[in-house]
Motif scaffolding. Structure first.
Motif, mmCIF file in Angstrom:
data_model
loop_
_atom_site.group_PDB
_atom_site.id
_atom_site.type_symbol
_atom_site.label_atom_id
_atom_site.label_comp_id
_atom_site.label_asym_id
_atom_site.label_seq_id
_atom_site.Cartn_x
_atom_site.Cartn_y
_atom_site.Cartn_z
ATOM 1 N N UNK A 4 -117.531 -22.961 -38.253
ATOM 2 C CA UNK A 4 -116.979 -23.883 -39.038
ATOM 3 C C UNK A 4 -116.578 -24.290 -39.849
ATOM 4 N N UNK A 5 -117.871 -23.821 -41.480
ATOM 5 C CA UNK A 5 -117.618 -23.729 -42.987
ATOM 6 C C UNK A 5 -117.885 -22.463 -42.895
ATOM 7 N N UNK A 6 -117.984 -21.549 -44.235
ATOM 8 C CA UNK A 6 -117.925 -20.481 -44.345
ATOM 9 C C UNK A 6 -120.218 -20.445 -44.729
ATOM 10 N N UNK A 32 -119.026 -3.588 -41.962
ATOM 11 C CA UNK A 32 -119.072 -4.977 -42.084
ATOM 12 C C UNK A 32 -117.362 -4.835 -42.448
ATOM 13 N N UNK A 33 -116.993 -5.573 -42.132
ATOM 14 C CA UNK A 33 -115.963 -6.702 -42.443
ATOM 15 C C UNK A 33 -115.935 -7.937 -42.746
ATOM 16 N N UNK A 34 -115.680 -9.088 -44.264
ATOM 17 C CA UNK A 34 -115.887 -10.571 -44.040
ATOM 18 C C UNK A 34 -114.498 -10.868 -44.478
ATOM 19 N N UNK A 35 -114.064 -11.860 -44.226
ATOM 20 C CA UNK A 35 -112.435 -12.595 -44.540
ATOM 21 C C UNK A 35 -113.152 -13.132 -45.946
ATOM 22 N N UNK A 36 -112.873 -13.682 -46.532
ATOM 23 C CA UNK A 36 -112.947 -14.061 -48.107
ATOM 24 C C UNK A 36 -111.781 -15.726 -47.462
ATOM 25 N N UNK A 37 -112.327 -16.784 -48.394
ATOM 26 C CA UNK A 37 -112.566 -18.402 -48.151
ATOM 27 C C UNK A 37 -112.586 -18.844 -49.278
ATOM 28 N N UNK A 38 -111.949 -19.807 -49.389
ATOM 29 C CA UNK A 38 -111.428 -20.993 -50.867
ATOM 30 C C UNK A 38 -112.196 -22.097 -50.556
ATOM 31 N N UNK A 39 -112.721 -22.351 -49.245
ATOM 32 C CA UNK A 39 -114.386 -22.711 -49.013
ATOM 33 C C UNK A 39 -113.877 -24.271 -48.035
ATOM 34 N N UNK A 40 -112.454 -24.357 -47.951
ATOM 35 C CA UNK A 40 -111.465 -24.406 -46.745
ATOM 36 C C UNK A 40 -111.093 -24.713 -45.834
ATOM 37 N N UNK A 41 -110.226 -23.392 -46.110
ATOM 38 C CA UNK A 41 -109.186 -22.454 -44.602
ATOM 39 C C UNK A 41 -109.893 -20.942 -45.113
ATOM 40 N N UNK A 62 -127.926 -1.942 -47.391
ATOM 41 C CA UNK A 62 -129.701 -3.321 -48.649
ATOM 42 C C UNK A 62 -129.087 -3.715 -49.384
ATOM 43 N N UNK A 63 -128.435 -3.314 -49.823
ATOM 44 C CA UNK A 63 -126.791 -4.007 -51.015
ATOM 45 C C UNK A 63 -126.560 -5.468 -50.409
ATOM 46 N N UNK A 64 -126.071 -5.249 -48.670
ATOM 47 C CA UNK A 64 -125.322 -6.264 -48.477
ATOM 48 C C UNK A 64 -126.589 -7.393 -48.421
ATOM 49 N N UNK A 65 -127.723 -7.132 -47.261
ATOM 50 C CA UNK A 65 -128.354 -8.056 -46.895
ATOM 51 C C UNK A 65 -129.059 -9.292 -47.812
ATOM 52 N N UNK A 66 -128.977 -8.653 -49.312
ATOM 53 C CA UNK A 66 -128.932 -10.058 -50.035
ATOM 54 C C UNK A 66 -127.690 -10.313 -51.161
ATOM 55 N N UNK A 67 -126.728 -9.624 -50.806
ATOM 56 C CA UNK A 67 -125.290 -10.277 -51.201
ATOM 57 C C UNK A 67 -125.032 -11.594 -50.504
ATOM 58 N N UNK A 68 -124.770 -12.328 -51.606
ATOM 59 C CA UNK A 68 -124.341 -13.871 -50.775
ATOM 60 C C UNK A 68 -122.916 -13.547 -49.981
ATOM 61 N N UNK A 69 -122.922 -13.440 -48.874
ATOM 62 C CA UNK A 69 -121.747 -13.685 -47.863
ATOM 63 C C UNK A 69 -121.009 -14.364 -47.788
ATOM 64 N N UNK A 70 -120.044 -15.375 -47.543
ATOM 65 C CA UNK A 70 -120.426 -16.777 -46.922
ATOM 66 C C UNK A 70 -118.461 -16.118 -46.721
ATOM 67 N N UNK A 71 -119.060 -16.615 -45.206
ATOM 68 C CA UNK A 71 -116.939 -15.824 -44.551
ATOM 69 C C UNK A 71 -117.543 -17.253 -42.946
ATOM 70 N N UNK A 72 -115.826 -17.150 -42.555
ATOM 71 C CA UNK A 72 -115.723 -18.138 -41.286
ATOM 72 C C UNK A 72 -115.595 -16.903 -40.168
ATOM 73 N N UNK A 73 -115.694 -16.194 -41.177
ATOM 74 C CA UNK A 73 -115.601 -14.645 -39.636
ATOM 75 C C UNK A 73 -116.036 -13.611 -40.058
#
Length: 254
Positions: A4-6, A32-41, A62-73
């Protein structure tokens, strides 16, 4: 993952990556693929990482385990090669543009004698049956709709197209365009919905437990879809063979 939220994927990715050669034998590449978001949509563009090394040992993982991924999908995959060599171009998820936005696709299974005609702009880069199926799906979706259809319309189209591929073998897959996450089960897929009140979860593949209430707010809600459950103390729902489900805003649509 669909949320619902990133949302962060760090917890699930930590356990998931171990299945790429450590706690499971899917060691022939990952992605892995994750969609960038402006935080709203949800966004139209996706960050896309693939590696022919195993997810359990890959420096990128290993890098992605600590990367701050924030995504809706988010769509992630660990590969056990059945069709196609262990090579970068054969690693899932695959990504293509259609109707001015990215689409990403990952497949678990094996398709026999699957040789559909491709006559549009979607052609495989690698040699997997999975990428071929993705290209054919996009081709047929493009023929069925002049532009981005609604989630409901596209679900209807997929319900018509997917059985034409699934008759050739095992076709468990995840598909996302950043707006929704579609999942199809031929043999085995499970999902869990996480929402308030959040509880403590125990990873199945690592000796790690996390209190989700410390990481999420009351407004957070997300669904995680996997082949095998990632945790030992949550209620995972098994999808039925032949079932297509679509997830939007962290919930399955009826």
């Amino acid at each position: 993952m669909n949320s619902h939220l990133p949302a962060s994927l760090t917890l699930s990715f930590t356990g998931f990556a171990q299945r790429g050669g450590c706690t499971d034998h899917h060691s022939d590449g990952w992605g892995i693929a994750f969609f960038e978001s402006d935080g709203l949509t949800p966004g139209k563009a996706a960050r896309h990482f693939v590696d022919k090394e195993s997810a359990a040992t890959s420096p990128i993982a290993q890098m992605l385990r600590t990367y701050p991924i924030k995504s809706h999908n988010v769509v992630a995959h660990v590969r056990k090669a059945t069709v196609g060599a262990v090579a970068l171009e054969n690693c899932h998820p695959f990504a293509r543009e259609l109707w001015g936005r990215y689409w990403v696709f990952a497949h678990n299974g094996d398709l026999k004698d699957f040789h559909p005609p491709l006559h549009g702009s979607f052609k495989p880069v690698g040699s997997t049956d999975s990428e071929l199926a993705f290209c054919w799906l996009l081709q047929e979706m493009n023929k069925s709709h002049a532009g981005v259809p609604s989630v409901e319309e596209l679900t209807h189209t997929l319900n018509e197209l997917v059985p034409r591929i699934a008759k050739n073998g095992t076709f468990n897959f995840l598909l996302s365009n950043g707006q929704a996450l579609w999942a199809h089960a031929s043999t085995k897929l499970h999902y869990v919905v996480r929402q308030h009140p959040f509880s403590q979860v125990q990873l199945k593949d690592e000796d790690v437990s996390v209190d989700l209430s410390e990481l999420n707010s009351m407004d957070d809600r997300l669904v995680v879809v996997v082949t095998e459950p990632l945790t030992t103390n949550e209620t995972w729902v098994a999808m039925a063979p032949g079932e297509i489900k679509v997830f939007v805003d962290g919930s399955p649509l009826a």
